[in-house]
Design an enzyme around this catalytic site. Structure first.
Site, PDB file in Angstrom:
ATOM      1  N   HIS A 171     -13.370  -2.680   5.985  1.00 17.58           N
ATOM      2  CA  HIS A 171     -12.439  -3.558   6.151  1.00 17.58           C
ATOM      3  C   HIS A 171     -12.893  -4.257   7.499  1.00 17.58           C
ATOM      4  O   HIS A 171     -13.399  -3.619   8.420  1.00 17.58           O
ATOM      5  CB  HIS A 171     -11.022  -2.861   6.573  1.00 17.58           C
ATOM      6  CG  HIS A 171     -10.213  -2.610   5.358  1.00 17.58           C
ATOM      7  ND1 HIS A 171     -10.655  -1.643   4.380  1.00 17.58           N
ATOM      8  CD2 HIS A 171      -8.954  -2.515   5.201  1.00 17.58           C
ATOM      9  CE1 HIS A 171      -9.713  -1.502   3.537  1.00 17.58           C
ATOM     10  NE2 HIS A 171      -8.544  -2.084   4.092  1.00 17.58           N
ATOM     11  N   GLU A 220      -9.645  -8.507   9.797  1.00 19.02           N
ATOM     12  CA  GLU A 220      -8.095  -8.600   9.287  1.00 19.02           C
ATOM     13  C   GLU A 220      -7.357  -8.793  10.525  1.00 19.02           C
ATOM     14  O   GLU A 220      -6.942 -10.039  10.670  1.00 19.02           O
ATOM     15  CB  GLU A 220      -7.720  -7.086   8.643  1.00 19.02           C
ATOM     16  CG  GLU A 220      -6.111  -7.057   8.283  1.00 19.02           C
ATOM     17  CD  GLU A 220      -5.798  -5.665   7.865  1.00 19.02           C
ATOM     18  OE1 GLU A 220      -6.348  -4.587   8.011  1.00 19.02           O
ATOM     19  OE2 GLU A 220      -4.656  -5.532   7.152  1.00 19.02           O
ATOM     20  N   ASP A 236      -1.711  -2.599  -0.250  1.00 20.98           N
ATOM     21  CA  ASP A 236      -0.687  -1.252  -0.259  1.00 20.98           C
ATOM     22  C   ASP A 236       0.657  -1.933  -0.797  1.00 20.98           C
ATOM     23  O   ASP A 236       1.623  -2.109  -0.008  1.00 20.98           O
ATOM     24  CB  ASP A 236      -0.543  -0.990   1.213  1.00 20.98           C
ATOM     25  CG  ASP A 236      -1.720  -0.589   1.963  1.00 20.98           C
ATOM     26  OD1 ASP A 236      -2.096   0.565   1.584  1.00 20.98           O
ATOM     27  OD2 ASP A 236      -2.140  -1.205   2.759  1.00 20.98           O
TER      28      ASP A 236
HETATM   29  N1  HPA Z   1      -5.959  -2.201   6.738  1.00 15.13           N
HETATM   30  C1  HPA Z   1      -6.301  -1.182   7.437  1.00 15.13           C
HETATM   31  N2  HPA Z   1      -6.304  -0.057   7.029  1.00 15.13           N
HETATM   32  C2  HPA Z   1      -5.463   0.102   5.973  1.00 15.13           C
HETATM   33  C3  HPA Z   1      -4.743  -0.864   5.398  1.00 15.13           C
HETATM   34  C4  HPA Z   1      -5.009  -2.182   5.742  1.00 15.13           C
HETATM   35  O1  HPA Z   1      -4.564  -3.120   5.167  1.00 15.13           O
HETATM   36  N3  HPA Z   1      -4.133  -0.347   4.250  1.00 15.13           N
HETATM   37  C5  HPA Z   1      -4.439   1.070   4.361  1.00 15.13           C
HETATM   38  N4  HPA Z   1      -5.020   1.319   5.249  1.00 15.13           N
HETATM   39 ZN    ZN Z   2      -6.769  -2.416   3.090  1.00 15.52          ZN
END
Ligand code: HPA
Ligand code: ZN
Length: 341
Positions: free
Chosen positions: A198, A201, A280
């Protein structure tokens, strides 16, 4: 038109590459498991739980997401969680999934690593047998825990061989740059794990660069903030680095102010290899089809754009080349059969 769009998306063969299994825990199952395991929940009812799902940022979501995980205790709980998602995926014609799970969320509570993996894997195997849904499981390290804890988690995973194909990095992004996890990702790559992370974001474009150059990420989860850096965007496009974008998640966590302002269209126009995913879905109000439809309606995506996104989802996957090509061909045939080219 809306019905046409939805039924087109529903029938489209798709892969889902950014999906946290713990984030598919619907309040109904959460309550069932709470009863089964005698765990107290902070909600009076299923309806009240849903009403509590109002988020101001990533952390406000993570607080409820981790609290919900307290009901997951036995191997059967992890099986039931995964199976419920697969039933839904089959209804939405998802042909392939590369789900994440967060082992530390469970091992920190005293649940054995093996309990989690065995429950999930048994459901994924049944999903392949029953629905023909192929899968590649990815284990995510929590970036707000220590690198030492991530390293210990990698050691646990090694005992489960190839059942886990990749490692990722999730949880609270700001203040937890990829560089902190250089060593454990190096070890994971050496051991043959595929690598995703990730980045971008809530975090800045520099975190995307760090994920690529320091962690060796082959795919970036979210990555929507890449557009703030032209050089980075050009590089991601040139190198065909896949970005797993989650439109409803970005709106619900206020990464973007409204779907009409979501950068998905601009990312496609910039030549990026973007895919659409649900992140999610139990918390963000929609599974994969809903993400395609919401983005298409707000951004004016054509049926051709949607077919391109579905094809990209296979291209960006960790499936072997012949299967990726076969699945892409199925997308093209479906589009052709609907007069879309
Ligand atoms: N971002 C970061 N961590 C996470 C996310 C997300 O969208 N969903 C579950 N853990
Ligand atoms: Zn995620």
């Amino acid at each position: 038109m809306t019905t046409d769009l939805r039924s087109f998306v529903l029938g489209l063969p798709k892969a889902e590459l950014h999906l946290h299994l713990e984030g598919t825990l619907e309040p109904e199952l959460m309550f069932d498991l709470a009863e089964r395991n005698h765990v107290a929940l902070p909600y009076e009812s299923v309806e009240k739980a849903r009403l509590a799902y109002e988020f101001s940022d990533l952390q406000s979501f993570l607080d409820l997401y981790y609290a919900g995980c307290s009901v997951l205790v036995s191997e059967q709980d992890f099986y039931d969680l995964t199976w419920a998602y697969l039933v839904r995926a089959a209804e939405e014609n998802i042909r392939h999934v590369e789900p994440f799970f967060d082992p530390q969320t469970h091992t920190e509570r005293g649940v054995h690593f093996g309990t989690v993996v065995t429950g999930i894997m048994r459901a994924l195997e049944d999903g392949t047998e029953r629905f023909g849904i192929t899968s590649r499981l990815i284990m995510s390290f929590l970036r707000d825990l220590s690198p030492a804890s991530a390293a210990q988690t990698l050691e646990h995973a090694r005992r489960y061989g190839r059942r886990i194909v990749g490692v990722g990095l999730d949880s609270a992004e700001l203040g937890h740059p990829p560089e902190d996890f250089e060593e454990v990702f190096h070890a994971a790559r050496d051991a043959g794990y595929r690598v995703v992370a990730h980045a971008g974001e809530e975090g800045p474009p520099e975190y995307i660069l760090g994920a690529l150059d320091v962690l060796g990420a082959e795919r970036i989860d979210h990555g929507v903030r890449c557009l703030e850096d032209q050089m980075l965007t050009a590089r991601l496009a040139m190198d065909r680095v896949p970005l797993t974008v989650c439109p409803l998640s970005n709106v619900r966590l206020k990464v973007v102010p409204a779907m009409a302002e979501h950068p998905l269209r601009r990312m496609m126009d910039a030549g990026l290899l973007v895919t659409v995913n649900s992140d999610d879905p139990a918390y963000f109000g929609g599974y994969l089809v809903e993400n395609y439809v919401a983005a298409a309606e707000a951004l004016g995506l054509s049926l051709k754009d949607l077919a391109d996104l579905a094809e990209a989802s296979f291209r960006a996957s960790f499936l072997d080349e012949p299967t990726r090509l076969a699945r892409s061909r199925e997308v093209r045939e479906y589009a052709d059969a609907h007069g879309v080219r």
